[in-house]
Design an enzyme around this catalytic site. Structure first.
Site, PDB file in Angstrom:
ATOM      1  N   GLU A 256       0.889  -1.168   0.000  1.00 56.67           N
ATOM      2  CA  GLU A 256       0.000   0.000   0.000  1.00 56.67           C
ATOM      3  C   GLU A 256       0.916   1.203   0.000  1.00 56.67           C
ATOM      4  O   GLU A 256       1.544   1.500   1.017  1.00 56.67           O
ATOM      5  CB  GLU A 256      -0.870   0.018   1.269  1.00 56.67           C
ATOM      6  CG  GLU A 256      -1.818  -1.144   1.399  1.00 56.67           C
ATOM      7  CD  GLU A 256      -2.936  -1.103   0.378  1.00 56.67           C
ATOM      8  OE1 GLU A 256      -3.191  -0.024  -0.200  1.00 56.67           O
ATOM      9  OE2 GLU A 256      -3.538  -2.152   0.142  1.00 56.67           O
ATOM     10  N   CYS A 295      -2.877   8.942   3.246  1.00 53.72           N
ATOM     11  CA  CYS A 295      -2.554   8.383   1.919  1.00 53.72           C
ATOM     12  C   CYS A 295      -3.680   8.625   0.927  1.00 53.72           C
ATOM     13  O   CYS A 295      -3.453   8.641  -0.278  1.00 53.72           O
ATOM     14  CB  CYS A 295      -2.253   6.897   2.035  1.00 53.72           C
ATOM     15  SG  CYS A 295      -3.589   5.981   2.809  1.00 53.72           S
TER      16      CYS A 295
END
Ligand code: NAP
Length: 516
Positions: A256, A295
């Site tokens: 990720e 993010c």
């Protein structure tokens, strides 16, 4: 100064060398230090595989779900204390601290709920069975069985509680023991959560270990049944993926990484509509929540040429109302960046963007005596096609308005220039325009979020990662996938096609039959 220890092989390990400091980003004061020197990483993995794994696999999904529910409750009981720690070590406001902590306990509780769907078995049926032979007597059924290795979780600094909990929830429910490593600059919260997990005695021995500091040579001892799940920058992700031992053993690696998330304003959106109000509110939220260190935060704001002037003015006005300062103060809406290196990276990033964009607001250090503060920074690109906007992630309260023509084609082309994203948000009332954009963005995004006037008041913000929806994205975003209900367990399970006599295969491995 306090030393944060690691929990390995059933005991707390406190290193005496190699200490790395953790700071209060508001005052720059050193708060604690940590190190994993002296840990035998090969033995850590063995302990998980030999002790934790078998104990977890003796339980059904339902029983493992019960463990997650208890963990969620145990952590929630310490909520106030953890909020204080987060404010101190991560520079979060109270609201931002809750976002991390409630996200952690909420995700554990959600996976306890998803366990009910998985049922009182130790494996999952993958869809229905299929006839393979001349008659249905020779039958096939796909199943998912737990891997017999260990899940190593290397987490980013920005969500010390949630990042650990969301990974743990999936691995533990799948029946795989975990080794958790938080990002060092904000490890205080994760360390305290680890203490709570260990002290609670909820998990079987060996199911949970915790490394506070570096991972040493741990990756060099991982094997084919192990899983590495990493959250962090694409640079570190690429380095880890290239580890020779992981490559040699085809260790499953889930990454990720970063993402240049886009918000796209459709050409048909009226300024007095609910959709426009939501667009402004979500862009502002993404820019300032966790001081932009999220993010999924929007970095690129695509606005049709004829709306740029109004959108710029509205966003500048709303950002002007944001009070930046000590996150412990009630009136503060945005705290500092989490570390000095974050601060330096964000300052350099703003300068790089400014070479091709006009600064509408912010762009500087905030007016504070101490601490790693910057002001919310909104830029307006001279040319939306300039590479830097589609290549550079500035991990702070910084976003750029990119003017575009308003066509679906151009919205898709420019957004996909980000090279793969976690989420893109689309604000429009025109259904066919939205459909075209969604299908164009799909191959390059893990999540496409849409809003129109009919749903505006009920949406959850695009930057919010939900346990029931996929988190992850292709390309630059790492190519990984987490969460999404039981889909989130797939990294920790092996899919096997079982073939043979239908009477046995369907009865033993087929989907659970509804009771009449
Ligand atoms: P980072 O510098 O890449 O670090 C991430 C983690 O990797 C930390 O735990 C770090 O440990 C560890 N690490 C660094 N080098 C390593 C190595 N050689 N071997 C093993 N571990 C290593 O990222 P970050 O600054 O913490 O996080 C910010 C980035 O994460 C941003 O780019 C953001 O977009 C991304 N992010 C992505 C997601 C997502 O879900 N896709 C979520 C959050 C953040 P130390 O801290 O001890 O160095």
């Amino acid at each position: 100064m306090q030393t944060l220890s690691s929990y390995v092989q059933g005991r707390w390990h406190t290193a005496t060398t190699g200490a790395r400091p953790l700071h209060d980003p508001t005052t720059e004061e050193a708060l604690a230090e940590c190190s994993t020197d002296g840990i035998d990483f090969a033995r850590v993995l063995e302990h998980a595989r030999d002790v934790g794994g078998p104990a977890l696999r003796r339980l059904t999904f339902l029983e493992r779900g019960e463990l997650l529910k208890k963990l969620s409750k145990a952590i929630h009981e310490h909520r106030e204390e953890l909020i204080e720690l987060s404010i101190k070590n991560a520079g979060t406001t109270r609201g931002d601290a809750k976002f991390d902590l409630d996200g952690a306990t909420g995700t554990l509780a959600s996976y306890a709920f998803f366990a009910k769907e998985a049922g009182a078995r130790g494996f999952l049926s993958d869809g229905g069975g299929v006839q393979l032979g001349r008659t249905a007597r020779f039958w096939g059924q796909h199943v998912f069985v737990p891997k017999t290795g260990v899940a190593v979780h290397i987490n980013a600094f920005n969500f010390p509680a949630w990042n650990m909990a969301e990974k743990m929830a999936c691995a533990l429910l799948a029946g795989v023991p975990v080794v958790e490593k938080p990002g060092t600059p904000t490890a205080f919260v994760a360390w305290r959560v680890a203490q709570i997990v260990v002290d609670s005695g909820i998990l079987p021995e060996g199911a949970f270990q915790f490394l506070c500091g570096g991972v040493g040579d741990l990756l060099d001892h991982m094997g084919a049944q192990d899983v590495l799940a990493f959250t962090g920058s694409s640079g570190t992700g690429a380095k880890l993926r290239g580890n020779a031992n992981l490559v040699r053993h085809n260790v499953h690696v889930n990454i990720e990484a970063d993402s240049l998330n886009a918000a796209i304003l459709g050409p048909d959106v009226d300024f007095d509509s609910e959709t426009y109000g939501l667009f402004l509110a979500n862009v502002e939220l993404d820019m300032i929540q966790k001081t932009g260190q999220k993010c999924t935060a929007v970095r690129r704001i695509f606005v049709p040429h004829d709306k740029v002037e109004r959108v710029s003015a509205d966003l500048v006005a709303s950002l002007a109302r944001i009070t930046v300062g000590n996150p412990a103060d009630k009136g503060t809406r945005m705290g500092p960046l989490a570390s000095q290196s974050q601060f330096e990276g964000v300052r350099a990033g703003i300068e790089a963007l400014q070479k091709s964009a006009r600064t509408l607001t912010g762009g500087s250090e905030a007016d504070q005596e101490k601490g790693w503060f910057v002001t919310p920074t909104l830029l307006l690109a001279e040319d939306a096609d300039t590479d830097v906007f589609h290549e550079l992630e500035v991990f702070g309260p910084v976003a750029t308005i990119l003017p575009y023509s308003g066509t679906a084609d151009e919205a898709v082309r420019l957004t996909n220039r980000g090279g793969g994203g976690l989420v893109a948000s689309v604000y429009a009332n025109d259904r066919s325009w939205t459909k075209e954009v969604v299908l164009g963005l799909g191959p390059w995004h893990g999540r496409v979020w849409t809003a129109n006037d009919r749903v505006a008041e009920q949406t959850l913000p695009p930057g919010m990662v939900l346990p029931a929806a996929l988190h992850g994205g292709p390309g630059r975003a790492g190519g990984g996938g987490e969460l999404g209900g039981l889909r989130g367990l797939e990294a920790y399970l092996q899919r096997t096609a079982i073939q043979g006599f239908q009477g046995w295969i369907d009865g033993d491995f087929g989907p659970v039959k509804e009771q009449a």
